[in-house]
Design an enzyme around this catalytic site. Structure first.
Site, mmCIF file in Angstrom:
data_model
loop_
_atom_site.group_PDB
_atom_site.id
_atom_site.type_symbol
_atom_site.label_atom_id
_atom_site.label_comp_id
_atom_site.label_asym_id
_atom_site.label_seq_id
_atom_site.Cartn_x
_atom_site.Cartn_y
_atom_site.Cartn_z
ATOM 1 C CB SER A 95 -1.094 -0.179 1.137
ATOM 2 O OG SER A 95 -0.161 0.122 2.322
ATOM 3 C CB THR A 215 -2.090 5.615 3.616
ATOM 4 O OG1 THR A 215 -2.650 5.498 2.446
ATOM 5 C CG2 THR A 215 -1.241 6.776 4.022
ATOM 6 C CB THR A 233 -0.457 6.229 0.003
ATOM 7 O OG1 THR A 233 -1.534 5.272 0.126
ATOM 8 C CG2 THR A 233 -1.032 7.329 -0.776
ATOM 9 N NE ARG A 243 -8.036 7.765 -5.260
ATOM 10 C CZ ARG A 243 -7.664 7.706 -4.110
ATOM 11 N NH1 ARG A 243 -6.306 7.387 -3.849
ATOM 12 N NH2 ARG A 243 -8.461 7.499 -3.224
ATOM 13 C CB THR A 266 -4.837 5.424 6.865
ATOM 14 O OG1 THR A 266 -5.491 4.686 7.914
ATOM 15 C CG2 THR A 266 -3.492 5.677 7.043
ATOM 16 N N GLY A 267 -7.251 5.363 4.924
ATOM 17 C CA GLY A 267 -8.473 4.909 4.504
ATOM 18 C C GLY A 267 -9.059 5.686 3.312
HETATM 19 N N1 ASP Z 1 -6.097 7.396 1.928
HETATM 20 C C1 ASP Z 1 -5.334 6.700 0.893
HETATM 21 C C2 ASP Z 1 -6.134 7.090 -0.533
HETATM 22 O O1 ASP Z 1 -7.173 7.444 -0.572
HETATM 23 C C3 ASP Z 1 -5.433 5.381 0.763
HETATM 24 C C4 ASP Z 1 -5.417 4.562 2.247
HETATM 25 O O2 ASP Z 1 -4.898 5.309 3.322
HETATM 26 O O3 ASP Z 1 -5.950 3.531 2.357
HETATM 27 O O4 ASP Z 1 -5.340 7.242 -1.455
#
Ligand code: ASP
Length: 364
Positions: A95, A215, A233, A243, A266-267
């Site tokens: 990730s 991330t 990330t 993106r 994160t997320g």
């Molecule tokens: N927040 C990150 C993104 O949307 C991905 C993640 O943290 O899982 O790129």
């Protein structure tokens, strides 16, 4: 280093202490007098209580590395970047950085940002390709340009200008996952997953590979009481090429104010981008929220603002997750996620590493 962290992580007294503490938090761990959070008012010189490092759960080695560097007298920004470099170069973390899952075309595109409390400066790169340590390039944007954000080819050229090699970041593990995702995406296209030649309904043989997030965020207070942050990330796996997630956007993937504290996420980045949650969390802490309360507030804000059907469960709640991590200038730490109950994040102080429970807006 890992051993030391694990000892800390499994120490019930440490976990209990962190869970039970509210106002005094890490300040008490460090033997400093607890301060009243609400007393943070007008901008002042750094008065942070450190050293302390926090990161998302995948940063258990990173927080120790960052703390080691801080103990040698380094600036918090150098420490957190060195900490996350461990995960950026790890081929097994799919990730972040090298080994990160690619976009829909099979190309690894990375996002990263840093923010430096003492100067109030920020730097970030988005959709950068072929550069193993995007956080270092974000730091270079901060230190060696008068810009904040560089994207794509320009970001890569800037990295090359500073001596960074362009490398193939797609590991065999990530390539195979991408191929499997592509081949199981639809049973109506021409890409076929491995199958027996006699099979008539190839599509029904496989569950599609789920796209996933991941991330690392890391924030720290150094020996001088200064605060800095980094988020890095490979973003949403198999994303549409180009993106940009929340991680490289200042105020979304991270925010840091030397007089107040820092936050990162994160997320699901899109939800965070639409709510600028890291900025929101720091502002809530400025008004007197504890780090955990501020993170929960941001989770609630996202839940309140999620209105489109495909992002809601049957009860009208978000069907995705976002995590937030924060520390304030008093050295208190806290975090929260929309869906949880068992989540934790990593932290380290002068005594070593430990885990902290993430508060949850909803539990299943
Ligand atoms: N927040 C990150 C993104 O949307 C991905 C993640 O943290 O899982 O790129």
């Amino acid at each position: 280093m890992k051993k030391e962290f694990k000892t800390r992580m499994t120490s019930p007294s440490r976990r209990d202490f962190i869970r039970k503490s509210s106002l005094v938090g890490v300040a008490a761990t460090l033997g400093t007098a607890p301060r009243v959070v609400g007393a943070v008012t007008a901008p002042q010189k750094p008065k942070s209580v450190g050293p302390i490092v926090i990161s998302s759960r995948n940063g258990s080695d990173s927080v120790l590395k960052a703390m080691e560097i801080i103990q040698s007298g380094a600036d918090a920004l150098d420490a957190v970047v060195a900490g996350v470099n461990l995960v950026e170069e790890d081929p097994n973390d799919t990730s972040v950085g090298y080994g990160g899952l690619p976009n829909a075309d099979g190309i690894v595109q990375l996002d990263a940002a840093v923010m430096h409390g003492p100067t109030g400066r920020a730097g970030s790169v988005a959709c950068i390709e072929g550069i193993k340590y995007p956080s270092k390039i974000a730091q270079l944007v901060l230190e060696r340009t008068d810009h904040v954000n560089l994207v794509g080819k320009g970001a890569q050229e800037f990295a090359v200008m500073h001596g960074y090699p362009v490398e193939n970041l797609l590991t065999e593990k990530a390539r195979k996952l991408w191929v499997r995702w592509r081949e199981t995406l639809s049973s109506k296209d021409e890409y076929l997953p491995p199958h027996d030649p006699s099979e008539k309904d190839i599509g029904s043989l496989y569950d599609p590979v789920k796209r996933h997030w991941g991330t690392i965020h890391c924030s720290a207070i150094d020996l001088a009481g200064n605060i800095s942050s980094v988020t890095t990330t490979s973003g949403l796996a198999f994303k549409i090429p180009g993106r940009v997630g929340d991680s490289p956007i200042i105020g979304a993937g991270l925010y840091c104010d030397n007089e107040v504290g820092a936050a990162g996420s994160t997320g699901r980045g899109e939800a965070n981008l639409e709510n600028l949650a890291s900025f929101l969390i720091v502002e809530r802490m400025r008004e007197g929220d504890t780090p955990e309360a501020a993170c929960l507030y941001a989770c609630q804000r996202i839940a309140d603002h999620t209105r489109v059907g495909h992002l809601l469960d049957d009860n009208g709640r978000p069907n995705f997750n976002v995590q937030f991590y924060a520390l304030n200038a008093q050295g208190e730490v806290g975090g929260a996620e929309i869906w949880g109950g068992k989540g934790k994040f990593a932290a380290a102080n002068a005594d070593g590493g430990f885990l902290v429970d993430l508060a949850a807006l909803y539990t299943r």
